[in-house]
Design an enzyme around this catalytic site. Structure first.
Site, PDB file in Angstrom:
ATOM      1  CD  GLU A 274       4.785  -3.301  -3.813  1.00  0.00           C
ATOM      2  OE1 GLU A 274       4.959  -2.076  -4.040  1.00  0.00           O
ATOM      3  OE2 GLU A 274       3.836  -3.944  -4.242  1.00  0.00           O
TER       4      GLU A 274
ATOM      5  CD  GLU B 211       2.591   5.624  -5.677  1.00  0.00           C
ATOM      6  OE1 GLU B 211       2.828   4.552  -6.259  1.00  0.00           O
ATOM      7  OE2 GLU B 211       2.317   5.684  -4.462  1.00  0.00           O
TER       8      GLU B 211
ATOM      9  CB  CYS C  43       3.109   0.084  -6.830  1.00  0.00           C
ATOM     10  SG  CYS C  43       3.285  -1.682  -7.120  1.00  0.00           S
TER      11      CYS C  43
ATOM     12  N   GLY D 137       0.828  -1.189   0.000  1.00  0.00           N
ATOM     13  CA  GLY D 137       0.000   0.000   0.000  1.00  0.00           C
ATOM     14  C   GLY D 137       0.864   1.241   0.000  1.00  0.00           C
ATOM     15  CB  SER D 138       0.109   4.748   0.764  1.00  0.00           C
ATOM     16  OG  SER D 138      -0.304   4.727   2.118  1.00  0.00           O
TER      17      SER D 138
END
Length: 507
Positions: free
Chosen positions: A248, A376, A282, A226-227
């Site tokens: 991740e 991002e 991502c 996730g973030s």
């Protein structure tokens, strides 16, 4: 319930708190799911602890057989699962099939290679310990908590689930609150082949549910995708019990295009890497650095190609809506900031963000300190900037706090350039190819996280190394004994000198 609402909670007749999964393209309710309480998470972990003993006891071959049957179920019903993915994420049916197919391949690889990677292996004892035999094996941790994302709700969590299962662990899985139906489908399909043993369990809800999982002393490792911001919260919760984590997190991946690159191939890859899945990848492309000798031609080609790309919810659409409505504001902010700082939109405009969909947007001449470069975006936007050399391209690529994936297009120096990029993964003359190769590790550095899923590293991530020595015969040098003498120590010193002393500099 408004069409743009994230999720709405309600109290069922029984008083149980529930939430609705919504179709992001229509706002329709896809399903209703319970908010798993901290007490229920605790109970799930207790069941998992008991199930882990049975699961580990099956051994590599027994687990491989169960997982083989599981991937068979998924394969035969992949169109059914794809419909659930489509309904909850809005991505095209074909894109859903793609991620499901890759996940199936990873299940096969993990279960098929676990014995070779994790099984008992002999290692050299060395001259000093020649009387000992030595071996190492990798033992399951016990219970693994997996907190999955919504953008690839099958493929991404499967990189943790399949590898943790193959290594002999039980798994408690919390899917994103945006894709609980996908998580339930996966858990239910596993139950068909595992019988009454709760080896893979589902919990659903929001942040507090994930926090209860990550913060429990009954979980032996947490795998989160996730973030970066949420990843830090997961780490903080896990740290209370020294629970290890694999994170991740986000990325700001770049593509480098050299002067000798195959431009049509680079354009196609950049466009798909940036716009596919509505840019919600991502490891998707968010920046492209193109050599000045071919920059104008690259921009010309990608502008022409991008004008053919169309979002929508129909069968012919190239990508779907933004799955998480709150991301729309982030995308709009990044585009506005880039234009305000002197960037130009050669495809799309400052009005590219709609109520549900984001139109393809390509920006050029964007300053390197703009948010479209540094943060991002997670949308179907792409910055294309000119560089004078590949050294400059590498420097700009690496000038980020992220370090997940990257891509290089070059005929002559692609591999050389790739080695200079600070990221966990790089594809040369392709985009995101590393994700489809089960034998390769997947993960990042910096704010993109740490630890690895996939490949041998991914299997070992969910184990602990277990070293064993076995004395074959008594040593002539009782070094670990109070019977050691000065003579023994002299012999020991002589052996060390012979083995490691080397040649003196003044010889």
């Amino acid at each position: 319930m408004t069409a743009t609402s994230l999720r709405e909670t309600s109290a069922a007749d029984s008083g149980r708190e529930t939430f609705a999964s919504l179709n992001p393209a229509t706002g329709d309710v896809v399903g209703t799911y319970p908010v798993t309480s901290a007490e229920e998470v605790d109970a799930a972990l207790d069941r998992a602890t008991a199930a882990a003993t049975w699961w580990a006891g099956l051994g590599f071959d027994g687990r491989k057989d169960v997982m083989k049957r599981w991937k068979g179920v998924i394969t035969r019903r992949m169109n059914q699962l794809a419909e659930v993915v489509h309904a909850e994420t809005g991505k095209p049916h074909g894109d859903a099939l793609l991620e499901i197919g890759l996940a199936i391949d990873h299940i096969a690889w993990a279960s098929g290679h676990a014995k070779k990677v994790l099984g008992k292996q002999k290692v050299s004892s060395g001259m000093l310990m020649v009387n000992q035999s030595a071996s190492v094996s990798y033992q399951p941790l016990g219970v693994v908590g997996v907190i999955g994302p919504w953008n690839y709700p099958v493929f991404t969590p499967m990189g943790s689930i399949a590898y943790a299962l193959a290594a002999g662990n039980a798994v408690v899985f919390k899917p994103s609150e945006y894709t609980p139906g996908v998580g339930k489908w996966l858990v239910d399909s596993f139950a068909e082949v595992a019988g009454d043993h709760p080896v893979l369990q589902l919990i659903t809800g929001f942040g507090p549910t994930g926090g209860a999982l990550a913060g429990s002393p009954k979980v032996d490792k947490v795998a989160f995708t996730g973030s970066t911001a949420t990843g830090k919260k997961v780490m903080a919760a896990a740290a209370e019990n020294l629970t290890p984590v694999v994170i991740e997190a986000g990325g700001k991946d770049a593509m480098i295009v050299d002067a000798d690159a195959d431009l049509p191939a680079a354009v196609d890859a950049a466009l798909w890497g940036a716009m596919g899945n509505a840019g919600q990848t991502c490891t998707g492309m968010e920046r492209v650095y193109v050599h000045e000798k071919v920059y104008d031609e690259f921009v010309s080609q990608i502008v022409e190609a991008a004008r053919e790309i169309r979002p929508g919810n129909d069968a012919d659409a190239h990508y779907g809506p933004a799955t998480m409505p709150s991301q729309l504001a982030v995308i709009s902010d990044h585009v506005d900031d880039a234009i305000a700082r002197g960037g130009r939109a050669v495809v799309g405009s400052a009005d590219c963000v709609g109520e549900r969909y984001v139109q393809p947007t390509i920006l050029v001449d964007v300053p390197e300190d703009s948010r479209a470069i540094t943060d991002e975006t997670f949308g179907p936007t792409l910055v294309v900037n000119k560089v004078a050399s590949m050294d400059e391209a590498v420097a700009r690529t690496n000038a980020t706090r992220y370090g997940l994936g990257a891509s290089v297009f070059a005929k002559k120096s692609g591999s050389v350039i790739a080695q200079q990029i600070r990221s966990g993964m790089v594809s040369v003359n392709a985009v995101i190819a590393f994700a489809g190769i089960p034998a390769l590790p997947f993960g990042g550095v910096g704010d993109s996280g740490f630890g690895r899923i996939h490949g041998p590293d991914g299997l070992k991530e969910f184990t602990y190394a277990h070293a064993v020595t076995n004395q074959r015969f008594k040593s002539a040098l009782p070094l670990t004994s109070f019977k050691r003498t000065e003579k023994h120590e002299k012999t020991f010193t002589q052996m060390l000198t012979m083995l490691h002393g080397g040649k003196a500099l003044d010889d």
